[in-house]
Design a protein around this motif. Structure first.
Motif, mmCIF file in Angstrom:
data_model
loop_
_atom_site.group_PDB
_atom_site.id
_atom_site.type_symbol
_atom_site.label_atom_id
_atom_site.label_comp_id
_atom_site.label_asym_id
_atom_site.label_seq_id
_atom_site.Cartn_x
_atom_site.Cartn_y
_atom_site.Cartn_z
ATOM 1 N N UNK A 136 1.047 -1.459 0.081
ATOM 2 C CA UNK A 136 0.284 0.364 -0.171
ATOM 3 C C UNK A 136 0.887 1.511 -0.109
ATOM 4 N N UNK A 137 2.022 1.287 0.330
ATOM 5 C CA UNK A 137 3.314 2.375 0.576
ATOM 6 C C UNK A 137 4.120 2.256 -0.697
ATOM 7 N N UNK A 138 3.474 1.518 -1.499
ATOM 8 C CA UNK A 138 4.205 1.137 -2.807
ATOM 9 C C UNK A 138 6.085 1.048 -2.924
ATOM 10 N N UNK A 139 5.833 0.032 -1.878
ATOM 11 C CA UNK A 139 7.060 -0.577 -1.342
ATOM 12 C C UNK A 139 7.001 -2.166 -1.537
ATOM 13 N N UNK A 140 7.971 -2.451 -2.484
ATOM 14 C CA UNK A 140 8.188 -4.396 -3.430
ATOM 15 C C UNK A 140 8.052 -5.096 -1.572
ATOM 16 N N UNK A 141 8.200 -6.552 -1.725
ATOM 17 C CA UNK A 141 8.062 -7.596 -0.876
ATOM 18 C C UNK A 141 9.481 -8.862 -1.271
ATOM 19 N N UNK A 142 9.381 -9.222 -0.258
ATOM 20 C CA UNK A 142 10.134 -10.064 -0.361
ATOM 21 C C UNK A 142 9.792 -10.935 0.679
ATOM 22 N N UNK A 143 9.044 -12.218 0.474
ATOM 23 C CA UNK A 143 9.055 -13.092 1.013
ATOM 24 C C UNK A 143 8.328 -14.587 1.408
ATOM 25 N N UNK A 144 8.245 -15.205 1.994
ATOM 26 C CA UNK A 144 8.087 -16.723 2.051
ATOM 27 C C UNK A 144 6.643 -17.573 1.207
ATOM 28 N N UNK A 145 7.113 -18.091 0.431
ATOM 29 C CA UNK A 145 5.883 -18.472 -0.199
ATOM 30 C C UNK A 145 5.206 -19.018 0.630
ATOM 31 N N UNK A 146 4.177 -18.257 0.905
ATOM 32 C CA UNK A 146 3.077 -19.283 1.647
ATOM 33 C C UNK A 146 1.903 -18.806 1.323
ATOM 34 N N UNK A 147 0.848 -19.450 1.657
ATOM 35 C CA UNK A 147 -1.032 -19.089 0.384
ATOM 36 C C UNK A 147 -0.856 -17.842 1.481
ATOM 37 N N UNK A 148 -1.870 -17.980 2.857
ATOM 38 C CA UNK A 148 -1.741 -16.085 3.510
ATOM 39 C C UNK A 148 -1.310 -15.498 2.425
ATOM 40 N N UNK A 149 -0.292 -15.213 2.719
ATOM 41 C CA UNK A 149 1.278 -14.303 1.806
ATOM 42 C C UNK A 149 0.634 -14.266 0.585
ATOM 43 N N UNK A 150 0.294 -15.445 -0.928
ATOM 44 C CA UNK A 150 -0.219 -15.088 -1.996
ATOM 45 C C UNK A 150 -1.884 -14.715 -1.649
ATOM 46 N N UNK A 151 -2.643 -14.580 -0.720
ATOM 47 C CA UNK A 151 -3.461 -14.252 -0.847
ATOM 48 C C UNK A 151 -3.986 -12.795 -0.727
ATOM 49 N N UNK A 152 -2.674 -12.791 -0.029
ATOM 50 C CA UNK A 152 -2.626 -10.468 0.258
ATOM 51 C C UNK A 152 -1.712 -10.089 -1.126
ATOM 52 N N UNK A 153 -1.270 -10.505 -1.293
ATOM 53 C CA UNK A 153 0.083 -10.207 -2.100
ATOM 54 C C UNK A 153 -0.289 -10.332 -4.250
ATOM 55 N N UNK A 154 -1.178 -11.604 -3.692
ATOM 56 C CA UNK A 154 -1.239 -12.351 -5.545
ATOM 57 C C UNK A 154 0.068 -12.170 -6.463
#
Length: 234
Positions: A136-154
């Motif tokens: 939402x702040x325009x900041x890129x994200x490096x994150x784990x490959x988890x279903x919950x995070x994919x649901x948010x970040x698509x």
């Protein structure tokens, strides 16, 4: 019994809260942010090991322009003795890794908005609000490959195995470069991402409460009718 369908509505992360963070964006040394309670499932130990490797292989020890900084935002949790021991004793992280346990929301957003990326190498997540807050702040994200995070970040973030240290190290080094093609590609994907907002969240919750209220009222009325004695014939 009254059975109500489940209501799934994400927590809000409105871009309307975006702060003016010119000072953070203009930081001389690039930095990354991790935003979470310091506890084992958040995998801070991986990040500290990566920063130790970068510090040991840099031309000079200590703070150096070739080493991006790591800012750890979050309170200390439980069963984190290994991480806390490193934070309190390791000489190599001074000036390179910074722990900020308590920040007001506005301060947190200001720091996050200037980061090269949010890092979230978690082993497990229930929702992943920091992902939404960063995007939402325009900041890129490096994150784990988890279903919950994919649901948010698509399709926007880069998803990595939380056990793959070399992949995380390569991504961090790439994103530290202002001309990073990988980072620019994520920013291009981010242009089409829409943050979940609080208005939709509250509306959905209120609709659920109303449906429950109506269901209980209807059930109570049916119970009264069932218990009423039949009318006597005239």
């Amino acid at each position: 019994p009254c059975i109500t369908p489940p209501c799934i509505t994400p927590l809000g992360a409105s871009p309307a809260n975006r702060p003016g963070a010119a000072s953070a964006r203009g930081a001389a040394t690039p930095y990354f942010v991790t935003l979470s309670t310091i506890e084992p499932r958040k995998n801070h130990l991986l990040l500290l090991q990566l920063w130790r490797r970068m510090a040991e292989t840099a031309p000079q020890a200590g703070p150096d322009a070739t080493i991006p900084r790591l800012i750890m935002i979050g309170a200390r949790g439980w069963e984190n003795e290994n991480v806390i021991d490193i934070l309190e004793r390791a000489v190599w992280l001074r000036g390179v890794v910074e722990e900020r346990n308590r920040l007001a929301d506005a301060e947190m957003r200001a720091v996050l908005s200037g980061a090269r990326a949010l890092l979230l190498p978690s082993f497990a997540e229930g929702y992943g609000l920091p992902v939404a807050e960063a995007l939402a702040l325009g900041v890129p994200v490096l994150c784990s490959d988890l279903p919950a995070l994919r649901e948010v970040g698509r399709a926007v973030p880069e998803y990595l195995d939380p056990l793959d240290g070399p992949a995380w190290l390569a991504a961090i080094r790439d994103y530290a470069d202002p001309a990073s093609p990988r980072r620019l590609a994520q920013l291009a994907r981010l242009a089409g991402w829409r943050a979940p907002d609080w208005t939709n969240h509250i509306t959905a919750v209120l609709d659920l409460i109303r449906s429950l209220d109506h269901g209980i009222a209807g059930q109570a009325g049916a119970s009264v009718m069932a218990r009423s004695p039949p009318a006597m014939p005239g």
